[in-house]
Enzyme design. Sequence first.
Site, PDB file in Angstrom:
ATOM      1  N   SER A  78      46.789  39.083  33.928  1.00 42.17           N
ATOM      2  CA  SER A  78      45.772  39.724  34.751  1.00 42.17           C
ATOM      3  C   SER A  78      44.903  40.658  33.910  1.00 42.17           C
ATOM      4  O   SER A  78      44.250  40.227  32.973  1.00 42.17           O
ATOM      5  CB  SER A  78      46.445  40.461  35.913  1.00 42.17           C
ATOM      6  N   ASP A 195      46.521  34.964  40.332  1.00 43.95           N
ATOM      7  CA  ASP A 195      46.933  36.047  39.436  1.00 43.95           C
ATOM      8  C   ASP A 195      48.327  35.813  38.858  1.00 43.95           C
ATOM      9  O   ASP A 195      49.302  35.593  39.589  1.00 43.95           O
ATOM     10  CB  ASP A 195      46.918  37.356  40.224  1.00 43.95           C
TER      11      ASP A 195
END
Length: 349
Positions: A78, A195
Amino acid sequence: MHLFIHGCPVAAGYDVAALSGKFKPSFYADVRRIAREIAGCLVGLALSSGAAKGFAHIGVIQVLEENNIDVDVVAGTSMGAYVGSLWNYGYDGAALEGFARELEGRWSVWSLLDPVFPPRQGFLRGHRIKKRLMRSIGEARFSDLVRPLRIVAANLATLERVVFASGAVATAVHASIAVPGICVPIIIDGEPYVDGGVVDPLPVDVLRGMGVSRVIAVDVIPTPDRIRKGLEFQQEQANEDRARNLLRKVKPKEQERNYFLGVNLFEVLMRSIYGGQIRMAEASCRRADLVLRPDICDDRWLDMRNPGKFIALGRAVAERQLDEIKALVAHTKIHHESEFTPQPVASIA
């Protein structure tokens, strides 16, 4: 394959002695990296997810550069993937801070939002963030980077952890930062990705799988204890602030005390995801050789406008543990190969 030699001349027809000193710096750096792999002393940096808290990674990187500490491999999830991609492309810590501080303007964060109507799979597409990254690294591929990079994302269809090591870097980062429920899943080769923090918020195992023997993990995800201490500190500060005391006459005390519940949908989703990441990150920390935990107790998504705060916290923890970092990097690996004594055993006796 995870190590490359950039700028290597063709062997045939070249006088190496005549060319010495004319090779690009990347050539020497890559050769040193391969030598360290042969010696079993690669140093890896694992950068966690964490949205605005991930700016702390920049502070850590700055301290490493200032102390000439080489990092051979980086793995990020991320926000860690975003920062890692810029650094591995070749930008130094000062340039990274410059990119981050571009978000300090009042409307800068809003310029990154690209809403989806109707929001069937998410509220944002994330294309503007990808374009912002591509302004800095263009169409760079993993093999173009100055050091190996691994980016973690989650396959939404199978819920597997996927580690990107080839292809376009910006596309992999785009997938790694697509927060489920907020961003539309990213389709790569027909597969949907979200993510990477959902499956591996701190990719220490990725580095171990590459043969990295010395792993430094930067975990910016605060534990519940740290969050609670932050809330208590805020309450103590509020009690000492006369202005806050006047404000309580208008605003219910319980609403002011709870820092996180009086928030919007984005923050509720982000904090719910953090709750699922805490235990995974703690488990990954136990597999690292050294863990850097910046003193971060909380963040809100609008904290993206205040990167300096998190960069300073990253610098502080790296400077506080600098001696440990140097000791880890300088540690000589124990090996079990046969060694001969300088003189015969009989003469010693």
